[in-house]
Write a protein that holds these residues in place. Structure first.
Motif, PDB file in Angstrom:
ATOM      1  N   THR A   1      -2.680  -4.118  -1.752  1.00 22.03           N
ATOM      2  CA  THR A   1      -3.728  -3.998  -0.739  1.00 22.03           C
ATOM      3  C   THR A   1      -4.611  -2.792  -1.044  1.00 22.03           C
ATOM      4  OG1 THR A   1      -2.178  -4.910   0.879  1.00 22.03           O
ATOM      5  CG2 THR A   1      -4.192  -3.922   1.740  1.00 22.03           C
TER       6      THR A   1
ATOM      7  N   HIS B   1     -10.823  -8.572   5.288  1.00 23.81           N
ATOM      8  CA  HIS B   1     -11.321  -7.433   4.515  1.00 23.81           C
ATOM      9  C   HIS B   1     -11.168  -6.100   5.225  1.00 23.81           C
ATOM     10  CE1 HIS B   1     -12.939 -10.318   1.768  1.00 23.81           C
ATOM     11  NE2 HIS B   1     -13.629 -10.875   2.730  1.00 23.81           N
TER      12      HIS B   1
ATOM     13  N   TYR C   1      -9.129  -3.491   5.128  1.00 22.30           N
ATOM     14  CA  TYR C   1      -8.001  -3.022   4.339  1.00 22.30           C
ATOM     15  C   TYR C   1      -7.349  -1.766   4.914  1.00 22.30           C
ATOM     16  CZ  TYR C   1      -9.989  -6.432   1.196  1.00 22.30           C
ATOM     17  OH  TYR C   1     -10.494  -7.597   0.673  1.00 22.30           O
TER      18      TYR C   1
ATOM     19  N   PHE D   1      -5.232  -1.522  -3.909  1.00 22.13           N
ATOM     20  CA  PHE D   1      -6.081  -1.875  -5.044  1.00 22.13           C
ATOM     21  C   PHE D   1      -7.264  -2.710  -4.594  1.00 22.13           C
ATOM     22  CE2 PHE D   1      -6.749  -2.318  -9.566  1.00 22.13           C
ATOM     23  CZ  PHE D   1      -7.515  -3.458  -9.652  1.00 22.13           C
ATOM     24  N   THR D   2      -6.976  -3.692  -3.728  1.00 13.04           N
ATOM     25  CA  THR D   2      -8.047  -4.561  -3.224  1.00 13.04           C
ATOM     26  C   THR D   2      -9.078  -3.746  -2.463  1.00 13.04           C
ATOM     27  OG1 THR D   2      -6.310  -6.216  -2.922  1.00 13.04           O
ATOM     28  CG2 THR D   2      -8.470  -6.743  -2.033  1.00 13.04           C
TER      29      THR D   2
ATOM     30  N   ALA E   1      -6.042  -8.072   6.096  1.00 18.58           N
ATOM     31  CA  ALA E   1      -6.466  -8.216   4.695  1.00 18.58           C
ATOM     32  C   ALA E   1      -7.371  -9.431   4.540  1.00 18.58           C
ATOM     33  CB  ALA E   1      -5.257  -8.325   3.776  1.00 18.58           C
ATOM     34  N   SER E   2      -7.046 -10.513   5.260  1.00 17.16           N
ATOM     35  CA  SER E   2      -7.865 -11.719   5.118  1.00 17.16           C
ATOM     36  C   SER E   2      -9.250 -11.522   5.712  1.00 17.16           C
ATOM     37  CB  SER E   2      -7.176 -12.915   5.764  1.00 17.16           C
ATOM     38  OG  SER E   2      -7.175 -12.768   7.162  1.00 17.16           O
TER      39      SER E   2
ATOM     40  N   ASP F   1      -1.452  -8.942   6.985  1.00 18.58           N
ATOM     41  CA  ASP F   1      -2.029 -10.105   6.300  1.00 18.58           C
ATOM     42  C   ASP F   1      -3.327 -10.539   6.974  1.00 18.58           C
ATOM     43  OD1 ASP F   1      -1.425 -13.563   5.971  1.00 18.58           O
ATOM     44  OD2 ASP F   1      -1.907 -12.205   4.321  1.00 18.58           O
TER      45      ASP F   1
END
Lengths: 202, 306
Positions: free
Chosen positions: B190, B161, B163, B192-193, B158-159, B155
């Motif tokens: 994730t 960037h 990934y 996908f992001t 991800a926050s 997390d």
């Protein structure tokens, strides 16, 4: 400078969204119209409270919200978010991205970050962000503080914050509130309108 | 609400580690007032711990102090109570004071995982992300099985960037909990992001597979109504297919790039997956027992080709 008015349904929904998930980030979009006297922010559609850094459900939710707005003759006029921390009032990169996307469709788009310190008070708990260029967003500054009497940002009625607090504390309306994340777990949840969470005397 | 039913609700919350703090405080306070803690026997300590945490969460530091006093009396020098003391401090002291406290604690008994994790979450809260990630990575080197730790690391990445690092952390979660569709779902979203559409597509399919494990015949599968995690995964699959098909249209020559070198299914399969995902999501709306909201916009979204 364009003037913006936040009406009761929009304010209440943003408030309920934050109140329902006090220790999480939440976000959503704002619906409204442009009139001769400025932008009327009439409603809000809540999106996520879970995995707010991840994009796929955000994209789908945004798309569905836009179509819903269109069906009502409204535009997507802005974006809102709340952070999990009181002292964090920045518009996170995800927020900037979504707000910029909204701005593509509505030139006067605005973004609000919820001010956690003011949530329980009688003051409007929203910090407005405006974008000068295509993707940089800055907190809006002018001579008057936002939502004060001479500000470009107004609430449709000054008692909205007080009413919002009462609705949460006394009627627990925020418990009946659902966002897109909730809807994905149970499609019976009315995330686009949240009619059950709105007070009868709206 | 009787004390007995309150106790039952509280026990239920404990077994699920639910963070229903407002409710826990309301019911817990009743239990305290009725002097009913003794009814819990051995469970009393778990209850007091639960109430302490919930009370701090909603700002009832008075209740938290009451419970903590009882616990500290009965279990002096307990690492578990130490963690609660730290959390109580987090409710009213400055971050620097608390950080000092945790560092001192860790010097004495370096392997108290509870205190270590509190320090890590404090660092994140203070915005010291680099320190936080470093500590968390070291923590996970020592306590590899801490599933929650890997998810938190993912997390945090991800926050910021990051990934690829996020996916790496999540892959450990997948190893530790291979039956749980939530981690596969987080992995898919994730990916996908991170714009790795082929990987995301593959993982959404994995989630769907996990959710439909009980459907043993094709007829059962056809007549089932997707719900819960499944709906989210079918939506995700639809989004991936739309992306993949959009790119492979006649005009564009480049296929989707995948950082993980995952390959896409061929065009015909993609189209079938796209059809299937559409049908499954729409079934979730039309066959939902309690009715469905917003079906019209979903149908319109399904029908569009952009």
């Amino acid at each position: 400078m364009v003037s913006y008015t936040v009406q009761a349904p929009a304010y209440f929904k943003i408030f309920f969204h934050a109140a329902k998930h006090p220790h999480k980030q939440v976000n959503g979009v704002l619906l409204g119209v442009s009139t001769s006297s400025g932008v009327e922010i009439q409603d809000a559609i809540p999106l996520l409270h879970h995995w707010t850094s991840l994009s796929p459900m955000m994209e789908i939710g945004l798309d569905l919200a836009a179509r819903h707005a269109e069906s009502l003759g409204l535009n997507l006029v802005g974006y809102y978010q709340a952070s999990e921390r009181l002292d964090d009032t920045a518009l996170a990169p995800v927020g900037e991205k979504v707000a910029s996307k909204v701005k593509e469709g509505f030139a006067d788009a605005v973004a609000f970050v919820i001010d956690g310190n003011k949530l329980g008070s009688n003051d409007a708990a929203l910090i407005p962000y405006i974008s000068q260029s295509s993707s940089t967003w800055r907190p809006f500054t002018e001579a008057s503080a936002p939502f004060s009497s001479n500000s470009s940002f107004q609430l449709s009625s000054s008692d909205l914050p007080t009413r919002a607090v009462a609705l949460v504390q006394e009627q627990h309306l925020h418990q009946k509130f659902g966002d897109f994340d909730d809807h994905l777990e149970d499609v019976a949840i009315d995330w686009l309108r949240n009619r059950e969470a709105m007070p009868a005397d709206l | 609400m009787s004390i007995a039913s309150a106790l039952q609700t509280l026990a239920n919350y404990r077994s699920h580690s639910a963070r229903a703090s407002q409710d826990i405080v309301e019911k817990g306070e009743e239990v305290l007032k009725a002097n009913a803690v003794v009814q819990l026997g051995d469970e009393a300590w778990a209850f007091l711990e639960q109430l302490t945490l919930a009370a701090i969460d909603v700002g009832r530091l008075d209740i938290a102090d009451e419970c903590l006093e009882e616990l500290a009396k009965t279990f002096p020098d307990s690492p578990r109570v130490n963690v609660l003391t730290g959390i109580r401090m987090e409710g009213s002291e400055s971050p620097d004071t608390i950080l000092k406290f945790y560092n001192e604690q860790l010097k004495e008994e370096t392997a108290n995982p509870g205190i270590w994790k509190r320090k890590i979450s404090l660092l994140r809260r203070m915005g010291k992300i680099d320190d936080c990630v470093e500590e968390l990575s070291t923590y996970l080197d020592t306590f590899y099985n801490d599933l929650e730790g890997w998810v938190e690391l993912a997390d945090i990445y991800a926050s910021c960037h990051q990934y690829t690092s996020s996916l790496q952390a999540l892959s450990h979660s997948l190893l530790l909990a291979p039956q749980n569709p939530f981690y596969a779902l987080q992995f898919a979203e994730t990916a996908f992001t991170a714009n790795d559409i082929p990987l995301a597509l593959k993982m959404f399919l994995v989630v769907i597979d996990m959710c439909e494990r009980d459907l043993s015949t094709p007829i059962e599968a056809k007549e089932s109504v997707p719900s819960g995690v499944g709906v989210r995964a079918w939506y995700g699959l639809k989004l991936c297919c739309r992306r993949a098909l959009g790119r492979s249209s006649a005009s564009s020559s480049s296929s989707l790039t995948s950082q993980s070198n995952t390959s896409l299914p061929d065009l015909k399969k993609l189209q079938k997956l796209d059809e299937l995902a559409t049908e499954r999501v729409l079934t979730a709306y039309s066959a939902s027992a309690r009715g469905a909201e917003g079906k019209a916009v979903v149908m319109a979204w399904m029908g569009s080709t952009d």
